[in-house]
Design a protein around this motif. Structure first.
Motif, mmCIF file in Angstrom:
data_model
loop_
_atom_site.group_PDB
_atom_site.id
_atom_site.type_symbol
_atom_site.label_atom_id
_atom_site.label_comp_id
_atom_site.label_asym_id
_atom_site.label_seq_id
_atom_site.Cartn_x
_atom_site.Cartn_y
_atom_site.Cartn_z
ATOM 1 N N SER A 87 -9.552 -53.891 93.125
ATOM 2 C CA SER A 87 -8.301 -53.485 93.778
ATOM 3 C C SER A 87 -7.990 -54.378 94.973
ATOM 4 N N THR A 88 -9.033 -54.853 95.670
ATOM 5 C CA THR A 88 -8.818 -55.760 96.801
ATOM 6 C C THR A 88 -8.235 -57.085 96.333
ATOM 7 N N LEU A 89 -8.683 -57.549 95.157
ATOM 8 C CA LEU A 89 -8.187 -58.806 94.601
ATOM 9 C C LEU A 89 -6.873 -58.634 93.849
ATOM 10 N N GLY A 90 -6.368 -57.406 93.790
ATOM 11 C CA GLY A 90 -5.102 -57.151 93.116
ATOM 12 C C GLY A 90 -5.207 -57.099 91.610
ATOM 13 N N LEU A 91 -6.423 -56.916 91.081
ATOM 14 C CA LEU A 91 -6.621 -56.894 89.636
ATOM 15 C C LEU A 91 -6.399 -55.513 89.029
ATOM 16 N N ARG A 92 -6.313 -54.492 89.874
ATOM 17 C CA ARG A 92 -6.054 -53.142 89.391
ATOM 18 C C ARG A 92 -5.400 -52.341 90.502
ATOM 19 N N ARG A 93 -4.948 -51.116 90.147
ATOM 20 C CA ARG A 93 -4.279 -50.271 91.126
ATOM 21 C C ARG A 93 -5.221 -49.968 92.280
ATOM 22 N N ARG A 94 -4.668 -49.924 93.483
ATOM 23 C CA ARG A 94 -5.470 -49.705 94.678
ATOM 24 C C ARG A 94 -6.205 -48.371 94.590
ATOM 25 N N SER A 95 -7.502 -48.410 94.819
ATOM 26 C CA SER A 95 -8.311 -47.189 94.804
ATOM 27 C C SER A 95 -9.523 -47.394 95.693
ATOM 28 N N GLY A 96 -10.042 -46.291 96.190
ATOM 29 C CA GLY A 96 -11.214 -46.371 97.052
ATOM 30 C C GLY A 96 -12.488 -46.505 96.239
ATOM 31 N N GLY A 97 -13.467 -47.200 96.796
ATOM 32 C CA GLY A 97 -14.735 -47.356 96.099
ATOM 33 C C GLY A 97 -15.880 -46.690 96.824
ATOM 34 N N SER A 98 -15.565 -45.896 97.844
ATOM 35 C CA SER A 98 -16.610 -45.276 98.660
ATOM 36 C C SER A 98 -17.107 -43.986 98.023
ATOM 37 N N THR A 99 -18.410 -43.807 98.036
ATOM 38 C CA THR A 99 -18.998 -42.555 97.576
ATOM 39 C C THR A 99 -18.858 -41.494 98.669
ATOM 40 N N ILE A 100 -19.213 -40.267 98.321
ATOM 41 C CA ILE A 100 -19.194 -39.190 99.314
ATOM 42 C C ILE A 100 -20.135 -39.527 100.467
ATOM 43 N N THR A 101 -21.293 -40.081 100.138
ATOM 44 C CA THR A 101 -22.258 -40.447 101.180
ATOM 45 C C THR A 101 -21.688 -41.519 102.096
ATOM 46 N N GLN A 102 -21.020 -42.520 101.532
ATOM 47 C CA GLN A 102 -20.409 -43.565 102.353
ATOM 48 C C GLN A 102 -19.327 -42.987 103.263
ATOM 49 N N GLN A 103 -18.496 -42.107 102.724
ATOM 50 C CA GLN A 103 -17.454 -41.493 103.545
ATOM 51 C C GLN A 103 -18.064 -40.683 104.686
ATOM 52 N N LEU A 104 -19.181 -40.009 104.392
ATOM 53 C CA LEU A 104 -19.815 -39.173 105.410
ATOM 54 C C LEU A 104 -20.425 -40.020 106.523
ATOM 55 N N VAL A 105 -21.168 -41.077 106.164
ATOM 56 C CA VAL A 105 -21.776 -41.908 107.213
ATOM 57 C C VAL A 105 -20.701 -42.636 108.012
ATOM 58 N N ARG A 106 -19.588 -42.977 107.364
ATOM 59 C CA ARG A 106 -18.479 -43.604 108.093
ATOM 60 C C ARG A 106 -17.919 -42.641 109.133
ATOM 61 N N THR A 107 -17.789 -41.372 108.750
ATOM 62 C CA THR A 107 -17.261 -40.367 109.674
ATOM 63 C C THR A 107 -18.228 -40.086 110.814
ATOM 64 N N LEU A 108 -19.515 -40.002 110.499
ATOM 65 C CA LEU A 108 -20.496 -39.580 111.495
ATOM 66 C C LEU A 108 -20.953 -40.701 112.417
ATOM 67 N N PHE A 109 -21.137 -41.905 111.879
ATOM 68 C CA PHE A 109 -21.895 -42.912 112.617
ATOM 69 C C PHE A 109 -21.120 -44.169 113.017
ATOM 70 N N ILE A 110 -20.000 -44.454 112.390
ATOM 71 C CA ILE A 110 -19.305 -45.720 112.645
ATOM 72 C C ILE A 110 -18.079 -45.472 113.513
ATOM 73 N N HIS A 111 -18.064 -46.096 114.690
ATOM 74 C CA HIS A 111 -16.924 -45.955 115.595
ATOM 75 C C HIS A 111 -15.772 -46.878 115.202
ATOM 76 N N ASP A 112 -16.107 -48.119 114.903
ATOM 77 C CA ASP A 112 -15.090 -49.144 114.665
ATOM 78 C C ASP A 112 -14.674 -49.124 113.197
ATOM 79 N N GLN A 113 -13.461 -48.626 112.916
ATOM 80 C CA GLN A 113 -12.976 -48.518 111.542
ATOM 81 C C GLN A 113 -12.070 -49.682 111.142
ATOM 82 N N ARG A 114 -11.829 -50.627 112.038
ATOM 83 C CA ARG A 114 -10.844 -51.674 111.763
ATOM 84 C C ARG A 114 -11.417 -52.842 110.973
ATOM 85 N N LYS A 115 -12.640 -53.222 111.247
ATOM 86 C CA LYS A 115 -13.222 -54.409 110.614
ATOM 87 C C LYS A 115 -13.711 -54.033 109.214
ATOM 88 N N LEU A 116 -12.800 -54.104 108.247
ATOM 89 C CA LEU A 116 -13.047 -53.514 106.934
ATOM 90 C C LEU A 116 -14.271 -54.097 106.245
#
Length: 456
Positions: free
Chosen positions: A296-325
């Motif tokens: 999806s980042t390369l535009g080869l398919r419709r935009r969709s997220g690739g994060s698992t539930i665990t990734q979403q959770l650690v992003r919410t709990l532990f990562i302050h900087d959300q801009r540097k993708l």
């Protein structure tokens, strides 16, 4: 003796209880402070003693190295004697470091107990942080501020430097004598002797330092977390500073949902179906999800997220900087792998529901129930669960008709919802739009959604 505080709303803050009989608490506090003082004294005295004993034994071994080897030569080979001396030095270093690690644990836990009792007695230094630092026991307001291993430049690491340094010095001279003996016997090494001796001494120091550090890993600390923190610092991605405290708070929020009697079963079922169907199979990161994200980042398919539930959770709990993708995603993957090892799958789901953002300034299932439905409902229906989980990935208060329609059809096909329940789901969206909780930017999006399912 201990009474639960009546919390306003759903939030819990440390501490969540207090003592009614203060005399007992004060006596326990005095005992805890005496224990802490005694443990610190033992640690410092043992550190001084071990340095003296280690230096003395090292000097003795080095001074009599050749004499010892010559004395035992009729019984055991010269090289074997040197290897035994080296083994004794390393074993002494390992045992000493393990002892100091145990003593540091006793000091740390005693300090945490003092902070817990101090807060239970109603004493806080929160407004004096400029005078009393909150990472030391003198000014700390939460126990996890006192760390088992506060850093390599603190007094906790000094015994390691001394003992590992002495052991490395012994290894240097013993190996030098061993190589000299081997060369005199006609054996030629493929590597220069100087490089071999220095390299082995450095490896001895590093191995002993790692032994000490590993013995001081906290409850949820693992090598994966240390690696993720190092990489985040190198990539300039800002993380939380106290992982144990964040996990403690997430666990409190999870227990609060149980205390409120909220049935999380339907929400967990819909969460896995909508956000991460492979949740119970992967180990924190889904290879398929990463491939979808790359496509999806390369535009080869419709935009969709690739994060698992665990990734979403650690992003919410532990990562302050959300801009540097990209950089954030790399650190997020390492954190997810670590988190999946230290927290059970079911606990991850409940922490997710208790912690993630369902709407702007609405965090956790309890707040979301109040915001969207006006009250905390103990029995969450499948339509309510679908509505809330869909809001997690759509936090801009917009009605995304195509996405909702596609997700609903997938839930019906998978047997998670039936058609009657989908009608109730659409009704919940209509109510939220009328109440101003969701914005129908098209003006007729909800009508399109209703017609699509009437025709179906």
């Amino acid at each position: 003796m201990i009474e639960a505080d009546e919390q306003s709303g759903w939030k819990q803050h440390f501490p969540t209880y207090h003592f009614k009989e203060r005399d007992v608490a004060l006596e326990e506090y005095r005992f805890a402070t005496k224990t802490l003082e005694a443990e610190e004294r033992v640690f410092l005295n043992a550190a001084n003693l071990s340095v003296v004993v280690g230096a003395a034994l090292g000097s003795l071994a080095l001074g009599t190295l050749e004499r010892l080897a010559a004395t035992f030569a009729p019984v055991v080979p010269h090289a074997f004697t040197l290897i035994v001396i080296l083994g004794i030095a390393v074993a002494f270093a390992v045992l000493s470091l393990r002892y100091f690690a145990d003593r540091q644990k006793a000091v740390c836990f005693a300090a945490r107990k003092v902070i817990v009792l101090r807060r239970m007695l109603g004493m806080s230094y929160g407004s004096l942080q400029l005078v009393l630092p909150n990472w030391r026991i003198e000014g700390a307001d939460e126990p996890f501020a006192i760390r088992l291993f506060p850093g390599w430049n603190t007094y906790v690491a000094y015994p390691c430097y001394a003992i590992a340094g002495i052991a490395a010095a012994v290894a240097f001279f013993v190996l030098a004598a061993l190589i000299k003996h081997l060369e005199s016997s006609g054996l030629t090494l493929p590597v220069r002797p100087t490089v071999t001796v220095i390299g082995c001494a450095a490896l001895t120091f590093a191995a002993l330092a790692w032994t000490y550090r590993k013995a001081l890993l906290d409850t949820h600390e693992r090598v994966g977390l240390l690696a993720a923190c190092r990489l985040a610092k190198a990539m300039n991605v800002t993380l939380v500073t106290n992982f144990e405290y964040v996990i403690y708070r997430a666990t409190l929020a999870k227990h609060e949902l149980h205390r409120l009697g909220i049935d999380l079963g339907p929400a967990k079922r819909l969460l896995v179906h909508i956000e991460d169907k492979e949740f119970f199979v992967h180990r924190g990161v889904s290879l398929r999800g990463l491939v979808r994200l790359a496509a999806s980042t390369l535009g080869l398919r419709r935009r969709s997220g690739g994060s698992t539930i665990t990734q979403q959770l650690v992003r919410t709990l532990f990562i302050h900087d959300q801009r540097k993708l990209f950089r954030r995603k790399v650190v997020e993957i390492l954190l997810a792998r670590w988190f999946d090892r230290v927290v059970a799958k079911n606990d991850q789901l409940e922490m997710y529901l208790a912690s993630v953002r369902f709407e702007a300034s609405v965090f956790g299932m309890a707040q979301a129930l109040r915001w969207f439905f006006g009250a905390i409902s103990k029995g969450i229906s499948l339509p309510m669960a679908f509505f809330l989980i869909e809001r997690v990935s759509n936090i801009r208060s917009r009605l995304l008709v195509e996405k909702i329609d596609e997700t609903l059809r997938g839930a019906v096909t998978a047997g998670v919802l039936d058609e009657a329940q989908t009608t109730k789901v659409i009704g919940l969206y209509a109510e939220a739009i009328r109440d101003g909780k969701i914005q129908d930017s098209e003006g007729h999006g909800i009508t399109r959604l209703q017609k699509a399912w009437l025709q179906a």
